[in-house]
Design a protein around this motif. Sequence first.
Motif, mmCIF file in Angstrom:
data_model
loop_
_atom_site.group_PDB
_atom_site.id
_atom_site.type_symbol
_atom_site.label_atom_id
_atom_site.label_comp_id
_atom_site.label_asym_id
_atom_site.label_seq_id
_atom_site.Cartn_x
_atom_site.Cartn_y
_atom_site.Cartn_z
ATOM 1 N N HIS A 23 -74.363 -59.303 2.411
ATOM 2 C CA HIS A 23 -73.311 -58.797 3.283
ATOM 3 C C HIS A 23 -73.652 -59.196 4.713
ATOM 4 C CE1 HIS A 23 -72.115 -56.065 -0.061
ATOM 5 N NE2 HIS A 23 -73.425 -56.012 -0.265
ATOM 6 N N HIS A 24 -72.644 -59.598 5.471
ATOM 7 C CA HIS A 24 -72.877 -60.045 6.850
ATOM 8 C C HIS A 24 -71.958 -59.264 7.789
ATOM 9 C CE1 HIS A 24 -75.278 -63.364 5.278
ATOM 10 N NE2 HIS A 24 -74.335 -63.502 4.369
ATOM 11 N N ASN A 25 -72.547 -58.310 8.498
ATOM 12 C CA ASN A 25 -71.776 -57.489 9.427
ATOM 13 C C ASN A 25 -71.459 -58.265 10.701
ATOM 14 O OD1 ASN A 25 -72.323 -55.597 7.485
ATOM 15 N ND2 ASN A 25 -73.617 -54.302 8.776
ATOM 16 N N PRO A 26 -70.424 -57.873 11.431
ATOM 17 C CA PRO A 26 -70.088 -58.554 12.693
ATOM 18 C C PRO A 26 -71.238 -58.475 13.691
ATOM 19 C CG PRO A 26 -68.294 -57.115 11.998
ATOM 20 C CD PRO A 26 -69.455 -56.803 11.107
ATOM 21 N N ASP A 27 -71.291 -59.459 14.604
ATOM 22 C CA ASP A 27 -72.283 -59.431 15.686
ATOM 23 C C ASP A 27 -72.068 -58.196 16.550
ATOM 24 O OD1 ASP A 27 -73.430 -61.807 14.915
ATOM 25 O OD2 ASP A 27 -72.327 -63.040 16.362
ATOM 26 N N ARG A 28 -73.146 -57.771 17.204
ATOM 27 C CA ARG A 28 -72.987 -56.706 18.178
ATOM 28 C C ARG A 28 -73.055 -57.341 19.562
ATOM 29 N NH1 ARG A 28 -76.426 -52.548 16.230
ATOM 30 N NH2 ARG A 28 -75.721 -51.327 18.001
ATOM 31 N N PRO A 29 -72.370 -56.773 20.551
ATOM 32 C CA PRO A 29 -72.362 -57.377 21.887
ATOM 33 C C PRO A 29 -73.754 -57.391 22.503
ATOM 34 C CG PRO A 29 -71.341 -55.199 21.926
ATOM 35 C CD PRO A 29 -71.556 -55.548 20.485
ATOM 36 N N ALA A 30 -73.999 -58.400 23.347
ATOM 37 C CA ALA A 30 -75.276 -58.482 24.051
ATOM 38 C C ALA A 30 -75.409 -57.297 25.006
ATOM 39 C CB ALA A 30 -75.360 -59.796 24.828
ATOM 40 N N LEU A 31 -76.640 -56.889 25.238
ATOM 41 C CA LEU A 31 -76.887 -55.768 26.140
ATOM 42 C C LEU A 31 -76.486 -56.133 27.567
ATOM 43 C CD1 LEU A 31 -80.345 -54.422 24.891
ATOM 44 C CD2 LEU A 31 -78.051 -53.749 24.195
ATOM 45 N N THR A 32 -75.952 -55.176 28.278
ATOM 46 C CA THR A 32 -75.526 -55.372 29.668
ATOM 47 C C THR A 32 -76.699 -55.124 30.619
ATOM 48 O OG1 THR A 32 -74.905 -53.051 29.939
ATOM 49 C CG2 THR A 32 -73.220 -54.551 29.065
ATOM 50 N N ASP A 33 -76.480 -55.438 31.899
ATOM 51 C CA ASP A 33 -77.511 -55.163 32.907
ATOM 52 C C ASP A 33 -77.899 -53.678 32.885
ATOM 53 O OD1 ASP A 33 -76.874 -57.752 33.481
ATOM 54 O OD2 ASP A 33 -76.343 -57.417 35.570
ATOM 55 N N GLU A 34 -76.899 -52.825 32.825
ATOM 56 C CA GLU A 34 -77.165 -51.380 32.858
ATOM 57 C C GLU A 34 -77.943 -50.940 31.622
ATOM 58 O OE1 GLU A 34 -74.065 -52.595 35.464
ATOM 59 O OE2 GLU A 34 -74.142 -52.797 33.269
ATOM 60 N N GLU A 35 -77.616 -51.525 30.472
ATOM 61 C CA GLU A 35 -78.335 -51.168 29.241
ATOM 62 C C GLU A 35 -79.780 -51.655 29.278
ATOM 63 O OE1 GLU A 35 -74.889 -50.962 25.793
ATOM 64 O OE2 GLU A 35 -75.450 -52.929 26.585
#
Length: 479
Positions: A157-169
Amino acid sequence: MKTLFLNPPSYDDFDGGAGSRYQATREVWSFWYPTWLAYPAGMIPGARLLDAPPHNYTVEMTVNEAKNYDLVVIHTSTPSLRMDARTAEAIKAANPNAIIAMVGGHPTARPEETLKLSAAIDIAARKEFDYSMLEVAEGREWSTIGGISWQKNGTQHHNPDRPALTDEELDRLPFVTEVYEKNLDYLKYNSPYCQYPYVSMYTGRGCPARCTFCLWPQVTQGHRYRVRSPENVYEEVAAMRSKFPKMKELFFDDDTFTADPARARKIAQLLKPLGITWSTNSRANVDYETLKIMKDGGLRLFVVGYESGNAQILKNIKKGVGLERARRFTRDCRELGILIHGTFILGLPGETKETIAESMRFAQEMDCETIQVSLASPYPGTELFDYVTKNGFLAVDPLLDGDGYQKCTITYPGLSNDEIYGAVERFYRSFYFRPRYIFKSVRKMIKSPDERKRMLKEGMQFLSTMRQRRHQLGQHAAA
């Protein structure tokens, strides 16, 4: 879950850590900090980070440790993948209930292949895996976790990518130096161009450059340079002296720390009162004023990817910095007293016997403090890999021999992979055996007993590695 983050045991002297750009047996003793594993290890209560190679953990010792955990997260790479899969299988055999996740560049580029390699591998985490591994450890349903591929009952199973971390994160992530202090012996780590002992960390992720060979921006981190605030960086650095009392140097391992000159200046100005010596990676295009402020703030050395002394090759790989700009940058650094560790790559698209000779001459002209000469490595997921496979230039597979030494896997019309491989030693000799360099080295050894001891030790290691490389080349020729 009780969680172990593992950089697994590998070949002798194999520098394949989660912070290593070229996973292979090194010319001299060096180990990079497993920084990518340290971030999620700091996010999960009670998690352990085990960096097996520098701490001399054998496979047996590692398995005895890992079998006590519910979740084992293993950093792997294209060169070490098969060996790491065998380690995963040994852990699973010792604890069939353990969940094993593979992370790193190869699981990102080829999650299907990674999972198919062994039934012992439950999860292949893609790109930035900090929060995906946290969510696995929290016991969330795998189908809801972004950025992972997984298998159960023989089905992938291949789940969708997660967004890259932001500066604040990034600012909210734990300080990796706190994870180092709890889990690692910093005296086990060495970099040939840093003062020993050193500690490395990141102030940001990603790189705006488009170099076709570089794995991390193309596969795991992306081309947008996302950064921690200068104040956040200062807070972590300010606490390091008490954690690592013998530390002589701090290394900022961002792909290109100087990509945001204003931010680089601000960090240098904040660090200046601390009196800490530091070094970092840079492209050869930084303006004089920024260089001066960084030097005043404690900068000692840049690691600079010159890559080649041929203008067309630099265009072929989308380097974005020409030879004349590199010359001016190098002159500026020399004037300010900033040292340079120059890195070069043999076997890039367009390489010929003549361009190799050009690069050797260019390296001598730059006259850096030290150099590194690598073989072009076509990692899956990079433009370089697509180029060599499309044009039939991939000569051999895998990237390493049986002892962990890097092989030249690329061949071109008129330039064989053996010729490229053999040119590495000639390159090193043409640089280090010059009368000018020898005189400079002898002068340094006379001035400093510590420097004399270090240089003699690394020189012996280097010559031993070159002998091993010649032996490998002879074996290949005989075959």
